[in-house]
Enzyme design. Sequence first.
Site, PDB file in Angstrom:
ATOM      1  N   CYS A 111       0.818  -1.227   0.000  1.00 17.27           N
ATOM      2  CA  CYS A 111       0.000   0.000   0.000  1.00 17.27           C
ATOM      3  C   CYS A 111       0.847   1.270   0.000  1.00 17.27           C
ATOM      4  O   CYS A 111       0.332   2.352  -0.258  1.00 17.27           O
ATOM      5  CB  CYS A 111      -0.940   0.002   1.194  1.00 17.27           C
ATOM      6  N   HIS A 256      -3.165   7.012   2.200  1.00 20.33           N
ATOM      7  CA  HIS A 256      -3.600   5.712   1.710  1.00 20.33           C
ATOM      8  C   HIS A 256      -4.989   5.425   2.274  1.00 20.33           C
ATOM      9  O   HIS A 256      -5.249   5.641   3.469  1.00 20.33           O
ATOM     10  CB  HIS A 256      -2.606   4.625   2.137  1.00 20.33           C
ATOM     11  N   ASN A 286     -10.211  -0.262  -0.459  1.00 21.20           N
ATOM     12  CA  ASN A 286      -8.756  -0.149  -0.316  1.00 21.20           C
ATOM     13  C   ASN A 286      -8.112  -0.706  -1.591  1.00 21.20           C
ATOM     14  O   ASN A 286      -8.227  -1.886  -1.877  1.00 21.20           O
ATOM     15  CB  ASN A 286      -8.340  -0.961   0.918  1.00 21.20           C
TER      16      ASN A 286
HETATM   17  N1  ACO Z   1     -19.038  -8.882   8.114  1.00 19.14           N
HETATM   18  C1  ACO Z   1     -19.588  -9.189   9.295  1.00 19.14           C
HETATM   19  N2  ACO Z   1     -18.859  -9.624  10.351  1.00 19.14           N
HETATM   20  C2  ACO Z   1     -17.522  -9.701  10.182  1.00 19.14           C
HETATM   21  C3  ACO Z   1     -16.894  -9.402   8.964  1.00 19.14           C
HETATM   22  C4  ACO Z   1     -17.712  -8.968   7.910  1.00 19.14           C
HETATM   23  N3  ACO Z   1     -17.216  -8.629   6.691  1.00 19.14           N
HETATM   24  N4  ACO Z   1     -15.571  -9.593   9.116  1.00 19.14           N
HETATM   25  C5  ACO Z   1     -15.363  -9.999  10.368  1.00 19.14           C
HETATM   26  N5  ACO Z   1     -16.540 -10.082  11.018  1.00 19.14           N
HETATM   27  C6  ACO Z   1     -16.783 -10.478  12.394  1.00 19.14           C
HETATM   28  C7  ACO Z   1     -15.707 -11.385  12.922  1.00 19.14           C
HETATM   29  O1  ACO Z   1     -15.974 -12.734  12.568  1.00 19.14           O
HETATM   30  C8  ACO Z   1     -15.838 -11.149  14.409  1.00 19.14           C
HETATM   31  O2  ACO Z   1     -16.931 -11.895  14.884  1.00 19.14           O
HETATM   32  P1  ACO Z   1     -16.848 -12.612  16.322  1.00 19.14           P
HETATM   33  O3  ACO Z   1     -16.660 -11.486  17.299  1.00 19.14           O
HETATM   34  O4  ACO Z   1     -18.161 -13.288  16.409  1.00 19.14           O
HETATM   35  O5  ACO Z   1     -15.658 -13.519  16.246  1.00 19.14           O
HETATM   36  C9  ACO Z   1     -16.209  -9.677  14.505  1.00 19.14           C
HETATM   37  O6  ACO Z   1     -16.725  -9.309  13.205  1.00 19.14           O
HETATM   38  C10 ACO Z   1     -15.044  -8.785  14.850  1.00 19.14           C
HETATM   39  O7  ACO Z   1     -13.939  -9.142  14.028  1.00 19.14           O
HETATM   40  P2  ACO Z   1     -12.587  -8.369  14.096  1.00 19.14           P
HETATM   41  O8  ACO Z   1     -11.631  -8.910  13.093  1.00 19.14           O
HETATM   42  O9  ACO Z   1     -12.130  -8.299  15.529  1.00 19.14           O
HETATM   43  O10 ACO Z   1     -13.049  -6.940  13.614  1.00 19.14           O
HETATM   44  P3  ACO Z   1     -12.454  -5.548  13.931  1.00 19.14           P
HETATM   45  O11 ACO Z   1     -13.402  -4.825  14.796  1.00 19.14           O
HETATM   46  O12 ACO Z   1     -11.010  -5.613  14.329  1.00 19.14           O
HETATM   47  O13 ACO Z   1     -12.519  -4.874  12.510  1.00 19.14           O
HETATM   48  C11 ACO Z   1     -11.063  -4.307  10.681  1.00 19.14           C
HETATM   49  C12 ACO Z   1     -11.794  -5.414  11.408  1.00 19.14           C
HETATM   50  C13 ACO Z   1     -12.093  -3.340  10.116  1.00 19.14           C
HETATM   51  C14 ACO Z   1     -10.264  -4.880   9.550  1.00 19.14           C
HETATM   52  C15 ACO Z   1     -10.158  -3.596  11.713  1.00 19.14           C
HETATM   53  O14 ACO Z   1      -9.302  -4.510  12.334  1.00 19.14           O
HETATM   54  C16 ACO Z   1      -9.348  -2.524  11.131  1.00 19.14           C
HETATM   55  O15 ACO Z   1      -9.809  -1.427  10.947  1.00 19.14           O
HETATM   56  N6  ACO Z   1      -8.074  -2.799  10.826  1.00 19.14           N
HETATM   57  C17 ACO Z   1      -7.200  -1.859  10.229  1.00 19.14           C
HETATM   58  C18 ACO Z   1      -6.453  -2.491   9.158  1.00 19.14           C
HETATM   59  C19 ACO Z   1      -7.082  -2.323   7.818  1.00 19.14           C
HETATM   60  O16 ACO Z   1      -7.877  -1.473   7.552  1.00 19.14           O
HETATM   61  N7  ACO Z   1      -6.607  -3.130   6.934  1.00 19.14           N
HETATM   62  C20 ACO Z   1      -6.929  -2.986   5.568  1.00 19.14           C
HETATM   63  C21 ACO Z   1      -5.838  -3.369   4.725  1.00 19.14           C
HETATM   64  S1  ACO Z   1      -4.259  -3.064   5.300  1.00 19.14           S
HETATM   65  C22 ACO Z   1      -3.685  -1.640   4.691  1.00 19.14           C
HETATM   66  O17 ACO Z   1      -4.154  -1.169   3.710  1.00 19.14           O
HETATM   67  C23 ACO Z   1      -2.595  -0.971   5.375  1.00 19.14           C
END
Ligand code: ACO
Length: 329
Positions: A111, A256, A286
């Site tokens: 990225c 980004h 993204n």
């Molecule tokens: N739809 C519905 N539920 C979902 C989905 C989805 N698409 N994906 C995951 N879940 C569920 C999981 O199964 C989990 O359920 P559970 O609690 O019953 O086990 C729950 O949602 C929470 O999952 P987490 O992975 O803990 O979700 P989190 O709140 O951390 O959010 C996210 C995930 C949005 C990716 C977050 O970690 C984040 O913002 N990360 C930043 C990194 C990022 O944006 N990466 C993108 C690419 S990297 C880059 O470009 C640098």
Amino acid sequence: MIMRMIGTGSSLPQQIVTNEDLSKIMDTSDEWISSRTGIKERHLAKEETTASMSVEAGERALRNAGIKAEEIDLIIVATITGDYITPSAACEVQAGLGAGRAVAFDINAACSGFMFALHTAYAYLQSGIYKTALVIGAETLSKIMDWSDRSTCVLFGDGAGAAVVRVCEKETKEKGNGRGLLAFEQGTDGFRGKVLACEGRKNRNPLIQNSFVPSYVNMDGQEVYKFAVCTVPASILRVLDEADVSVEDIKYFVLHQANIRIIQSVAKRLNVDVEKFPVSLDHCGNVSAASVPILLDEMNQKGMLARGDKIVMSGFGGGLTWASAVIEW
Ligand code: ACO
């Protein structure tokens, strides 16, 4: 010597896939995706390839710059999703554009890729080796997604963005005249690289017993989030310091486009109004290396960038990698 961005372009696949569309094929919802990421829809490739989108974005950037393909000395494509291992996407772009004089190669910095490519182009220009570079960020991420993993596949999109960078010898470096690149920094932390990874092809030579397991993007989302919200503001403050420019002097922060929460957190940590952080992730998702140049092109097309405006650009992601720049448009 002034190195200026003289044209931008972008290309997105025709097919738009909304969160609602995804919720029909997997257990997810618009509410979950929008509230956690800010993403509403993304473009996903059908006929388009990394090379075809790169060529289209490149053609548009050349048109915007008012120059011909034969004038390009250097083509750098930042991508982790080239169509071939060889030839490089950049060599395909050279052929597609008819840029016979150019030398072309790819860069892999996920990225942060466009920023790494931009910095590389600037270094060539600054050294006097080349005068005009076409820098492209392009991805077809949909082909390296595990479409049964809802925690990653809903986040990403496909597309390409491009910028023409040129040494403008006749211009002077006076204040308010658009001094081009003012400061740049880039960094990597390979020790933590596996928090966001996609394994390559396995060795399957006849001497090795290896079953074929295709690999896809996997990510520890929370670790990536922590990395981004700590690293990006610190990197931005360093380039501002180097450029001797204050946060208040910056018109736009072009980050980004990973996640709206990361953008909001960076804005808060820099104590800057979030309105100064333009967004394209709502309609593009993204797009990794393509996200910064696509956003920049959207801003340019909307007339948001005027000569003399100071903007910050920052990329961060797989590697782990990051890079920031201050430029005067
Ligand atoms: N739809 C519905 N539920 C979902 C989905 C989805 N698409 N994906 C995951 N879940 C569920 C999981 O199964 C989990 O359920 P559970 O609690 O019953 O086990 C729950 O949602 C929470 O999952 P987490 O992975 O803990 O979700 P989190 O709140 O951390 O959010 C996210 C995930 C949005 C990716 C977050 O970690 C984040 O913002 N990360 C930043 C990194 C990022 O944006 N990466 C993108 C690419 S990297 C880059 O470009 C640098």
